[in-house]
Design an enzyme around this catalytic site. Sequence first.
Site: not given
Length: 327
Positions: A98-99
Amino acid sequence: MSAHALDRDLAELAASARAALVREIDASGAWAADPVWREAFEAVPRHLFVPYYYVGVMGGHERRWGESPDPRSRERWLRGAYADAPLATRLRDGELLSSSSQPSLMAMMLTELRVRPGDRVLEIGAGTGYNAALLAHRLGDDDLVTTVDLEPEITEAARRHLAAAGHHPVVVTGDGARGVPERAPFDRIIVTCTLPSVPLAWLAQCRPGARILTPLATGLIALTVRDAGHAEGRFLPTPAYFVPLRGAERHETGPVELAGVPRAARESELYRFLLELSRAGLEPQEAYALWEREGRPSRERYGVTVAGEREWAWLDSPEGPYVWPLR
């Protein structure tokens, strides 16, 4: 220096860094078509959504943390939180899970979503919760926003971050490819992870005339939904690289053999886009021949049509002559 003074200094730094980020996005023209988004970016503090993140260093990743006992490390974390850059927020065995997307790209996508007052919006890929907060702020009603992610640890963190920023949209743990039928119908769907095709479930959960903005190949497609089985639209000019959706619709793709394709084409972002988009229909050498014959077309000339169980990409026209199946 006292802890209170340190907190005050960091708060002042956050305010000035956020203002600088807003000016940078403004200069990029990302929200030129809908400058009301500027106020949302001014109001929502990004640092609350990235209490820690990772930056690449020689041999791996370095964790930057807002609770570091070192004041210089905390300042470095805060400045990084307001850089116009994507931030890696979750890693597992070296894989990015995730970012937080680049803020100027988020601003451009939110502008292209073309939200209107009262729209019900579904976000596929909750991430840190920052995008959902921007939407909730813009719409002025948290209940209009639903965000979904597969990983419970991601959705739990997103809820915490959103609450810290004063927002409470609906955060759902589930497979984004299936949408969130219990919260339908939606007027807008925005997707922050990439898929190989557009799930029919999304169309079925949209009102006629709804807009879906999703990464596909290495671009962003803006689809207009006609009904539960039909949608069509063209790509935006912007390249976009997102983490793949984790769940039922994820498909691994192997390397492509580019022997015989000139180096200039192999290094061209637009050729690689066509290559990715036409994987199911063209060999790399065929894609190269078409790319040259058609004058190295830009992304806006490509589109996607969904018609029931059929879904295809096309160049210039959905009726051909250049069409490729997506599923």
